[in-house]
Design a protein around this motif. Sequence first.
Motif, short mmCIF file in Angstrom:
data_model
loop_
_atom_site.label_atom_id
_atom_site.label_comp_id
_atom_site.label_asym_id
_atom_site.label_seq_id
_atom_site.Cartn_x
_atom_site.Cartn_y
_atom_site.Cartn_z
N GLY A 9 0.99 -0.90 0.02
CA GLY A 9 -0.29 -0.32 -0.06
C GLY A 9 0.68 1.53 -0.02
N ILE A 11 1.09 5.53 1.02
CA ILE A 11 0.75 6.42 1.53
C ILE A 11 1.55 7.54 1.34
N CYS A 20 -6.23 8.40 0.36
CA CYS A 20 -6.61 7.52 0.80
C CYS A 20 -7.86 7.27 0.37
N TRP A 33 -11.58 1.77 3.52
CA TRP A 33 -10.33 2.54 3.12
C TRP A 33 -9.67 1.73 2.90
N GLU A 34 -9.06 1.77 2.51
CA GLU A 34 -7.34 1.25 2.07
C GLU A 34 -6.46 2.89 1.59
N PHE A 35 -5.06 2.21 1.73
CA PHE A 35 -4.18 2.79 1.65
C PHE A 35 -3.66 2.75 0.09
N LEU A 83 0.50 -6.40 4.72
CA LEU A 83 1.27 -5.22 3.86
C LEU A 83 2.04 -4.95 4.52
N THR A 85 3.66 -1.42 3.44
CA THR A 85 3.36 -0.02 3.19
C THR A 85 4.44 0.86 2.74
N TRP A 116 -11.64 2.34 8.05
CA TRP A 116 -10.63 1.64 7.73
C TRP A 116 -10.27 0.40 7.66
N ASP A 120 -4.65 -2.58 7.64
CA ASP A 120 -4.84 -0.94 7.35
C ASP A 120 -4.81 -0.17 8.92
N ILE A 123 -1.58 1.02 10.14
CA ILE A 123 -0.38 2.08 9.76
C ILE A 123 -1.09 3.41 10.66
N VAL A 124 -2.49 3.46 9.98
CA VAL A 124 -3.25 4.65 10.30
C VAL A 124 -3.02 5.52 11.58
#
Length: 134
Positions: A9, A11, A20, A33-35, A83, A85, A116, A120, A123-124
């Motif tokens: 993903g 950023i 996003c 929602w995701e990256f 995942l 990032t 999200w 994710d 990470i958020v």
Amino acid sequence: MKKIIKVVGAILIKEGRILCAQRGGEKSLPFLWEFPGGKIEQGESPHQALIRELSEELLIEVELEATIFDAVSYEYDFGVVNLTTIIGKLKSGEPVLTEHQEIRWLSPEELFEVEWAPADIPIVKQLSKMHFNQ
């Protein structure tokens, strides 16, 4: 044993905001929602996969940092998602919706205004405490 799904993903940061993307209703994890990013194909590095996925899905070119921001693993009912990032920025183009329902540029403080995908969220949480000057 559950299927292992390796994904990457982005950023992407622009003017202190993070790109996003909301998944479509026909996909797994609908409307979460995701990256933006996608699956890492056989023989690809996370960086190569992310550059390819963003070109295919959002029709953009990006410049990525050399290092990985973070990697998390989350077990869904359909498999385990690993995942990775990476932070980056737009090199050319503006994101176009080809697979996602919606995209938004959110400040770190605004990240929790959307729902999200579980993978994710760690990470958020990290990003919500950061400040970007790009």
